[in-house]
Design a protein around this motif. Sequence first.
Motif, PDB file in Angstrom:
ATOM      1  N   THR A  29      34.294  -9.469  36.886  1.00  0.00           N
ATOM      2  CA  THR A  29      34.509  -8.048  36.784  1.00  0.00           C
ATOM      3  C   THR A  29      33.339  -6.977  37.294  1.00  0.00           C
ATOM      4  N   THR A  47      36.954   3.542  34.123  1.00  0.00           N
ATOM      5  CA  THR A  47      37.566   3.511  32.922  1.00  0.00           C
ATOM      6  C   THR A  47      38.083   2.030  32.800  1.00  0.00           C
ATOM      7  N   ASN A  48      38.718   1.659  31.696  1.00  0.00           N
ATOM      8  CA  ASN A  48      39.517   0.371  31.848  1.00  0.00           C
ATOM      9  C   ASN A  48      40.794   0.633  32.367  1.00  0.00           C
ATOM     10  N   VAL A  51      39.713  -0.336  36.324  1.00  0.00           N
ATOM     11  CA  VAL A  51      39.534  -1.694  36.039  1.00  0.00           C
ATOM     12  C   VAL A  51      40.861  -2.457  36.292  1.00  0.00           C
ATOM     13  N   ASN A  66      45.011  -2.872  27.777  1.00  0.00           N
ATOM     14  CA  ASN A  66      43.659  -3.158  27.308  1.00  0.00           C
ATOM     15  C   ASN A  66      43.005  -4.377  27.916  1.00  0.00           C
ATOM     16  N   LEU A  67      41.808  -4.345  27.749  1.00  0.00           N
ATOM     17  CA  LEU A  67      41.059  -5.535  28.214  1.00  0.00           C
ATOM     18  C   LEU A  67      40.195  -6.357  26.865  1.00  0.00           C
ATOM     19  N   GLU A  74      37.898  -6.723  21.958  1.00  0.00           N
ATOM     20  CA  GLU A  74      38.106  -5.502  23.133  1.00  0.00           C
ATOM     21  C   GLU A  74      36.789  -5.508  24.059  1.00  0.00           C
ATOM     22  N   THR A  76      35.340  -2.862  26.890  1.00  0.00           N
ATOM     23  CA  THR A  76      35.474  -1.346  27.379  1.00  0.00           C
ATOM     24  C   THR A  76      34.333  -1.273  28.411  1.00  0.00           C
ATOM     25  N   PHE A  77      35.020  -0.781  29.519  1.00  0.00           N
ATOM     26  CA  PHE A  77      34.236  -0.238  30.641  1.00  0.00           C
ATOM     27  C   PHE A  77      34.195   1.160  30.625  1.00  0.00           C
ATOM     28  N   MET A  89      29.420  -2.110  29.500  1.00  0.00           N
ATOM     29  CA  MET A  89      30.543  -2.969  29.392  1.00  0.00           C
ATOM     30  C   MET A  89      30.235  -3.420  28.176  1.00  0.00           C
TER      31      MET A  89
END
Length: 151
Positions: A29, A47-48, A51, A66-67, A74, A76-77, A89
Motif C-alpha cells: 500500500t 485519505t482512506n 486508498v 474502512n481499511l 483499523e 488509517t492513512f 499510516m
Amino acid sequence: IGVALIVGLLLRYFSVSKTQQAILQATETTANIQSLYHTQNNFTSLTNAVVIDGKLASKDMISGANLVNPWSGEITFAVNASNPAQYTMMQSGVPNDACAKLAMGIAGHVSVKVNNGTEYNSATNPLDAGAATTACNSATDSNTLTFVFGR
C-alpha cells in the motif's frame, strides 16, 4: 518498488502468518501511495477513501468504507498534520505478539511511534528491537502503531 510488489504478491500467494500479511499489506500500500503521489509536492488529499477508490490497498484490507489489518484493527492513512510532504499510516488493534515484529518489519518510514510513546526517527533515533518489544508489551494486547512516510 516494482520488485517489492512482485515479491509481496508472490509471498501473499503462499500461506503467511497474520504478521507477515500485515507487513506485506503495508509495504504494498505504501509503495502504491508513493507511486500515485510521485508528481505531487504533498499528500494533502490522501485519505482512506483515496486508498480504497484508487485500489492502492489489497482487497483483503478493505471492509466496506474502512481499511483493516489482519486482526480486524483499523488502518488509517492521512497527511501528516505537521508536514504535508509526509503521510501517516496508523494501525490499531495489533496484538502484543505481532507488534514489535510489525514495528520492525515495515521499512521505508521516516518515523514510528508505538502506543503514543516515543517517536523513533529512522535517521536520528531509530527504533531497536528491545525498545519495540518493551513499548508493545506496555499495552493490554491491543497496540497502536503510527508510521510516518515521506519522499
